[in-house]
Motif scaffolding. Structure first.
Motif, PDB file in Angstrom:
ATOM      1  N   HIS A 294     -33.068  20.227  99.508  1.00 40.34           N
ATOM      2  CA  HIS A 294     -34.224  20.436  98.652  1.00 40.34           C
ATOM      3  C   HIS A 294     -35.243  19.237  99.007  1.00 40.34           C
ATOM      4  N   GLN A 295     -34.436  18.067  98.818  1.00 39.79           N
ATOM      5  CA  GLN A 295     -35.464  16.986  99.127  1.00 39.79           C
ATOM      6  C   GLN A 295     -36.032  17.022 100.614  1.00 39.79           C
ATOM      7  N   GLU A 296     -35.393  17.252 101.421  1.00 43.97           N
ATOM      8  CA  GLU A 296     -35.874  17.240 103.232  1.00 43.97           C
ATOM      9  C   GLU A 296     -36.587  18.554 103.152  1.00 43.97           C
ATOM     10  N   TRP A 297     -36.393  19.640 102.679  1.00 44.68           N
ATOM     11  CA  TRP A 297     -37.147  21.100 102.653  1.00 44.68           C
ATOM     12  C   TRP A 297     -38.516  20.838 101.979  1.00 44.68           C
ATOM     13  N   LYS A 298     -38.479  20.123 100.737  1.00 41.96           N
ATOM     14  CA  LYS A 298     -39.825  20.054 100.241  1.00 41.96           C
ATOM     15  C   LYS A 298     -40.769  19.049 101.020  1.00 41.96           C
ATOM     16  N   MET A 299     -39.986  17.965 101.575  1.00 35.11           N
ATOM     17  CA  MET A 299     -40.931  17.127 102.456  1.00 35.11           C
ATOM     18  C   MET A 299     -41.625  17.979 103.789  1.00 35.11           C
ATOM     19  N   VAL A 300     -40.827  18.855 104.418  1.00 37.31           N
ATOM     20  CA  VAL A 300     -41.314  19.482 105.445  1.00 37.31           C
ATOM     21  C   VAL A 300     -42.302  20.216 105.043  1.00 37.31           C
ATOM     22  N   ARG A 301     -41.969  20.976 103.803  1.00 38.12           N
ATOM     23  CA  ARG A 301     -43.223  21.867 103.274  1.00 38.12           C
ATOM     24  C   ARG A 301     -44.517  21.221 103.070  1.00 38.12           C
ATOM     25  N   LYS A 302     -44.301  20.073 102.607  1.00 42.92           N
ATOM     26  CA  LYS A 302     -45.557  18.969 102.254  1.00 42.92           C
ATOM     27  C   LYS A 302     -46.241  18.849 103.524  1.00 42.92           C
ATOM     28  N   VAL A 303     -45.501  18.087 104.621  1.00 40.47           N
ATOM     29  CA  VAL A 303     -46.331  17.959 105.724  1.00 40.47           C
ATOM     30  C   VAL A 303     -47.125  19.028 106.299  1.00 40.47           C
ATOM     31  N   ASN A 304     -46.438  20.268 106.142  1.00 41.73           N
ATOM     32  CA  ASN A 304     -47.305  21.326 106.695  1.00 41.73           C
ATOM     33  C   ASN A 304     -48.396  21.707 105.805  1.00 41.73           C
ATOM     34  N   LYS A 305     -48.476  21.724 104.513  1.00 43.78           N
ATOM     35  CA  LYS A 305     -49.469  21.748 103.771  1.00 43.78           C
ATOM     36  C   LYS A 305     -50.370  20.678 103.863  1.00 43.78           C
TER      37      LYS A 305
ATOM     38  N   LEU B 141     -58.592  25.602  90.672  1.00 43.32           N
ATOM     39  CA  LEU B 141     -58.442  27.080  91.418  1.00 43.32           C
ATOM     40  C   LEU B 141     -59.692  26.770  92.419  1.00 43.32           C
ATOM     41  N   LYS B 142     -59.116  27.312  93.762  1.00 42.38           N
ATOM     42  CA  LYS B 142     -60.133  26.836  95.024  1.00 42.38           C
ATOM     43  C   LYS B 142     -59.858  28.194  95.638  1.00 42.38           C
ATOM     44  N   LEU B 143     -61.235  28.762  96.364  1.00 43.41           N
ATOM     45  CA  LEU B 143     -60.711  29.975  96.997  1.00 43.41           C
ATOM     46  C   LEU B 143     -61.640  29.672  98.364  1.00 43.41           C
ATOM     47  N   ILE B 144     -60.656  29.788  99.646  1.00 41.42           N
ATOM     48  CA  ILE B 144     -61.043  29.474 100.831  1.00 41.42           C
ATOM     49  C   ILE B 144     -61.004  30.785 101.823  1.00 41.42           C
ATOM     50  N   PHE B 145     -62.178  30.949 102.381  1.00 41.87           N
ATOM     51  CA  PHE B 145     -62.040  31.947 103.510  1.00 41.87           C
ATOM     52  C   PHE B 145     -61.833  31.045 104.829  1.00 41.87           C
ATOM     53  N   VAL B 146     -60.666  31.678 105.393  1.00 46.95           N
ATOM     54  CA  VAL B 146     -60.523  31.002 106.798  1.00 46.95           C
ATOM     55  C   VAL B 146     -61.088  31.828 107.868  1.00 46.95           C
ATOM     56  N   PRO B 147     -62.207  31.570 108.520  1.00 43.35           N
ATOM     57  CA  PRO B 147     -62.824  32.342 109.610  1.00 43.35           C
ATOM     58  C   PRO B 147     -61.991  32.485 110.826  1.00 43.35           C
ATOM     59  N   ASP B 148     -62.320  33.771 111.512  1.00 42.62           N
ATOM     60  CA  ASP B 148     -61.781  33.941 112.838  1.00 42.62           C
ATOM     61  C   ASP B 148     -60.210  33.849 112.905  1.00 42.62           C
ATOM     62  N   TYR B 149     -59.427  34.827 111.830  1.00 44.24           N
ATOM     63  CA  TYR B 149     -58.184  34.705 111.722  1.00 44.24           C
ATOM     64  C   TYR B 149     -57.784  35.315 113.288  1.00 44.24           C
ATOM     65  N   ASN B 150     -56.454  34.509 113.792  1.00 42.38           N
ATOM     66  CA  ASN B 150     -55.990  34.784 115.091  1.00 42.38           C
ATOM     67  C   ASN B 150     -54.850  34.322 115.328  1.00 42.38           C
ATOM     68  N   VAL B 151     -53.992  34.370 116.318  1.00 42.01           N
ATOM     69  CA  VAL B 151     -52.684  33.829 116.429  1.00 42.01           C
ATOM     70  C   VAL B 151     -52.628  32.203 116.242  1.00 42.01           C
ATOM     71  N   SER B 152     -53.487  31.782 116.638  1.00 41.26           N
ATOM     72  CA  SER B 152     -53.460  30.257 116.561  1.00 41.26           C
ATOM     73  C   SER B 152     -53.556  29.723 114.978  1.00 41.26           C
ATOM     74  N   VAL B 153     -54.597  30.459 114.495  1.00 37.20           N
ATOM     75  CA  VAL B 153     -54.907  30.073 113.140  1.00 37.20           C
ATOM     76  C   VAL B 153     -53.643  30.418 111.942  1.00 37.20           C
ATOM     77  N   ALA B 154     -53.124  31.671 112.557  1.00 38.91           N
ATOM     78  CA  ALA B 154     -51.483  31.999 111.712  1.00 38.91           C
ATOM     79  C   ALA B 154     -50.495  31.067 111.948  1.00 38.91           C
ATOM     80  N   GLU B 155     -50.382  30.525 113.325  1.00 38.14           N
ATOM     81  CA  GLU B 155     -49.702  29.443 113.607  1.00 38.14           C
ATOM     82  C   GLU B 155     -49.697  28.112 112.355  1.00 38.14           C
ATOM     83  N   LEU B 156     -51.078  27.714 112.105  1.00 35.60           N
ATOM     84  CA  LEU B 156     -51.233  26.800 111.394  1.00 35.60           C
ATOM     85  C   LEU B 156     -51.152  27.065 109.926  1.00 35.60           C
ATOM     86  N   VAL B 157     -51.634  28.264 109.536  1.00 38.08           N
ATOM     87  CA  VAL B 157     -51.521  28.476 108.172  1.00 38.08           C
ATOM     88  C   VAL B 157     -50.203  28.984 107.482  1.00 38.08           C
TER      89      VAL B 157
END
Ligand code: HBZ
Ligand code: PLP
Length: 829
Positions: free
Chosen positions: A528-539, A640-656
């Motif tokens: 759990h500890q390590e999983w949360k850490m990984v998720r945090k880095v990605n966030k 609450l925040k609302l963000i529109f990510v423009p130009d959705y494509n494969v590399s945006v997907a890889e990041l999001v």
């Protein structure tokens, strides 16, 4: 073995190393050589982009070696081959995927760091290859990766569009489309084959002639265009096998229009020749306005004709009896876009190879399989007869002949039931007489499949019910999958390392079933500890991107809630936005003390609307208008925040995707054929908020309802709900938020009126109103679960652990065994 040089080539082999070495020093030398000789910059002065180019060329050299060995080996072994025909491939970037599959990522990173460059920075220099629209096209790309990794003797065929899917630019909240001239800076990932080219013919007339005492039809075409091959090597992971994706580009043919030259109209003659190139110039965005367009039909035939000439040439090199064709070749139709292939094979066999009709038909019926990706009968492709008859007159005749035979057979089976006969006919009579491409594909294929179990059931009981009753054995289901190489190993390296550590092996990268082993540790505090850490880095990575792109700072403690996919009414981005307005409204109306209990959210929405799809474009604008209001409201702050990510494509997907806590797949039940985005989120440990539609039904079976947030009408409930007026089914909260939009709370009152009208009264076709209450409950359940981070983490681990069934390795193996009849053919290392 099998790759020894011929005696006369020995000298050449002696002059070069057998294979390029992959140690950092050799890589450095190759990179610097490419800087100097390919990019033509001084090796003492080059920037990140030039370093990327040199690195790309060094990787390409290694791909070419493997490509050669694999193709030579296939040729020698002569196994049955699969040819995957698709008008669209959404490949994304190649560098990061290639270095992972070749197993040289760390060596490249080492080599570069000693030269003063950072691998990650260089990888970001690459633009996406976006030769496709969305799910269908990305699925083709995932399947190519799996075919290569599993050593199948397969090739992909497609079109090399000069302009890929349009770039989405947002100005004042409105979508604008810009051309994607992706080849501007060269493309190191393709190999131009100037000598592999075929003439493709159009227009003209058909005349009857007598040959050996028999009358036959002869097509006298009016225009010829040349198709030139561009090969894109696709490396497998953990294997030497590297397969080919051959894309065709249109060039003017070698014949000269002497008439124009002689009359001195030299400039016009050249300009006219140049027009040939427009055939492969642009990818059509996925909207229905392309139906009936001549250029689109030209693209289809251009692609089909060139691919089949290539396939038949390869077959003839070693075989002289067409009856062996089905033992050596399987042709996969990715939707109806390449379906003219069935007609073209008939034409070549009958008109050019002079086989009898019955013999040719027998062959055609054994080689094609057809996958459909849609649920809606109105989305099925039709080609007006007039258009087809003018562009491809001989093909139209053949279609009529196929249909005549089919109708005769059908009459014997079902009698003179004219209603059914006309529904099943390949030719649709009506205001615009048309060819139904799906009917043609079903009649000519040995197998037809949907892309999830639910989708296949809908095909059998609704869309193709008549055909199912006629030929039940033809119908199969093949649930889509995605490749864990790109969607975990490349895009989420820290999760990849964590999984390998806890499973004690990297074998899951080729054998996805091993992921289930994570279940055992789902409650382990250390994991759990390590999983949360990984998720945090990605966030963090995602938050940095959001801030750089939109200027909005988001809190890492908030739940990152993502809906990224093409904008479609059935995918219900509007439902999401309306619920965000509801959340906003609730926060505004709360006492300050109550606000402390609110679970903070960052809502992320992204996706392109087809240029002609007005409703989808309004949804994008509404999203921006609501974001503008919420993100600047001091009462709301980080809640609450609302963000529109423009130009959705494969590399945006890889990041999001790796940075998402929650992802939404909320189509009206019975509308999403499968969905593949959901599988990528699932693999990355993101929880799903979903309706029971398409492949989510199967995800529920794998991870259990308790590990996701489900809501909404079930597919069998939808028809009855549509009969009721929205006002009777929609809760008060729904009317309230729609009223806020109507009243101009977010501006643009008149512009949004039609959106509001479309979900109220009798017009709520996609059931936003009737699903709203249960949607809000599911949202509340997600909030509640997020507060208990240990519980959430456990659900997240179980999501990844249960995602094995959704690897494209499983999908491709299933096709290979039950549809294509092909076997692995492993090139020796
Ligand atoms: O294919 C999608 C389905 O909507 C989705 O449910 C499924 O997961 C995915 C893969 O099977 N369909 C598409 O993506 N369709 C297109 O992109 C498309 C492209 C050109 C057209 C029509 C549709 O002319
Ligand atoms: N577009 C892109 C760029 C994707 O990466 C994907 C899948 O991940 C899709 C479209 C399809 O998404 P969905 O299945 O959610 O419609």
């Amino acid at each position: 073995a099998g790759l020894e040089p011929k005696p006369k080539a020995e000298k050449m082999f002696a002059l070069m190393d057998r294979f390029l070495s992959n140690d950092p020093v050799s890589l450095q030398k190759d990179i610097l050589d490419h800087v100097e000789y390919t990019v033509a910059r001084s090796r003492f002065s080059f920037d990140d982009f030039e370093a990327y180019q040199a690195l790309a060329h060094s990787v390409r050299d290694r791909l070419i070696e493997r490509w050669h060995d694999t193709q030579q080996y296939f040729k020698r072994k002569d196994p049955k081959r699969l040819y995957f025909l698709s008008l669209e491939f959404l490949m994304g970037r190649s560098l990061s995927n290639s270095v992972i599959n070749l197993g040289i990522r760390d060596q490249c990173a080492d080599a570069l760091s000693q030269l003063g460059f950072e691998y990650e920075v260089l990888a970001e220099q690459e633009g996406d290859a976006a030769l496709g629209n969305g799910g269908l096209a990305r699925l083709s790309a995932c399947q190519m990766d799996s075919l290569a990794t599993l050593d199948y003797p397969a090739w992909g065929y497609g079109l090399r569009y000069q302009y890929g899917l349009f770039r989405q630019v947002i100005l004042d909240g409105f979508q604008h489309e810009q051309p994607d001239y992706w080849l501007n800076f060269g493309n190191p990932w393709e190999i131009e084959r100037v000598h592999v080219s075929y003439p493709v013919k159009f227009y003209g007339t058909v005349e009857e002639e007598t040959l050996n005492g028999k009358s036959c039809q002869v097509w006298l075409p009016g225009e010829t265009v040349e198709a030139v091959a561009y090969d894109n090597p696709i490396p497998g992971y953990g294997t030497r096998n590297t397969i080919n994706l051959r894309l065709w580009a249109a060039k003017p043919d070698g014949q000269y229009d002497m008439e124009s030259y002689n009359t001195g109209d030299y400039i016009n003659a050249v300009v006219n020749r140049q027009r040939a190139e427009t055939i492969s110039s642009v990818l059509y965005p996925d909207d229905r306005s392309h139906q009936g367009k001549e250029l689109r039909l030209k693209q289809h035939y251009f692609f089909v004709s060139a691919s089949l000439q290539d396939i038949i040439r390869r077959f003839k090199d070693g075989h002289n009896n067409f009856d062996d064709f089905p033992e050596k070749i399987a042709l996969q139709l990715n939707d109806t876009h390449p379906s003219l292939a069935v007609v073209e094979v008939m034409r070549v066999l009958v008109d050019e190879e002079h086989l009898g009709w019955d013999q040719a038909w027998n062959i055609v019926c054994k080689i094609f399989s057809f996958t459909t990706h849609t649920v809606l009968p109105e989305a099925l492709e039709k080609i007006p007869v007039d258009l087809l008859g003018s562009l491809l007159p001989r093909h139209l005749q053949i279609i009529y002949d196929i249909n005549f035979n089919f109708m005769e057979e059908l009459k014997k089976r079902i009698g003179l039931d004219f209603n059914r006969l006309s529904q099943m006919s390949i030719v649709e009579e009506g205001a615009v007489k048309s060819i139904r491409m799906a009917n043609l594909s079903i009649v000519c294929s040995h197998t037809v499949n949907g892309v999830s179990r639910m989708h296949s059931e809908l095909l059998k009981t609704r869309v193709f019910k008549d055909f199912y009753e006629l030929w039940p054995h033809k119908f199969q289901y093949k649930t889509n999958g995605v490749t864990q190489r790109r969607w975990i190993v490349v895009s989420n390296p820290s999760l990849c390392a964590l999984i390998s550590k806890w499973l004690g092996t990297e074998a899951w990268i080729r054998d996805i079933d091993l992921l289930i082993g994570l279940q055992e540790f789902a409650a382990d505090a250390d994991l759990h500890q390590e999983w949360k850490m990984v998720r945090k880095v990605n966030k963090m990575r995602l938050a940095e991107y959001i801030e750089a792109m939109s200027g909005v700072k988001v809190s890492l403690d908030a739940m990152f809630d993502v809906q990224i996919k093409r904008i479609h009414e059935y995918k219900r981005q509007l439902l999401n936005i309306l619920s965000i307005i509801h959340r906003y409204d609730c926060i505004k109306n709360m006492e300050k003390t109550q606000r402390r209990k609110v679970v903070p959210r960052v809502c992320i929405v992204g996706g392109k609307a087809a240029p002609g799809y007005e409703v989808a474009k309004k949804i994008i604008k509404l999203c921006h208008a609501v974001a503008e209001k919420i993100n600047n409201d001091a009462d709301v702050g980080d809640l609450l925040k609302l963000i529109f990510v423009p130009d959705y494509n494969v590399s945006v997907a890889e990041l999001v995707i790796p940075g998402a806590d929650l992802s939404q797949h909320i189509s009206t039940a019975g509308h999403e054929a499968s969905g593949t985005g959901c599988m990528k989120f699932l693999m990355n440990g993101c929880l799903l908020l979903a309706t029971a539609d398409g492949s989510t039904v199967e995800i529920i079976e794998e991870i259990g309802e308790e590990n996701m947030f489900l809501f909404g009408a079930k597919v069998h409930e939808v028809p009855a709900l549509r009969e009721k007026s929205s006002d009777d089914k929609a809760p008060l909260q729904f009317s309230r938020v729609v009223r806020m939009v109507r009243d101009g709370h977010f501006g643009f009152k008149d512009y949004f009126k039609s959106l509001c009208d479309g979900v109220e009264g009798d017009s709520d076709f996609y059931l936003l109103g009737s699903d709203f209450a249960s949607y809000l409950e599911a949202q509340a359940a997600a909030d509640k679960a997020f507060v208990d981070q240990e519980k959430w983490t456990q659900m997240s681990i179980l999501s990844t652990a249960g995602s094995g069934r959704f690897s494209s390795d499983r999908t491709v193996e299933d096709y290979a065994e039950t549809t294509w009849g092909i076997e692995p053919c492993t090139c020796p290392s």
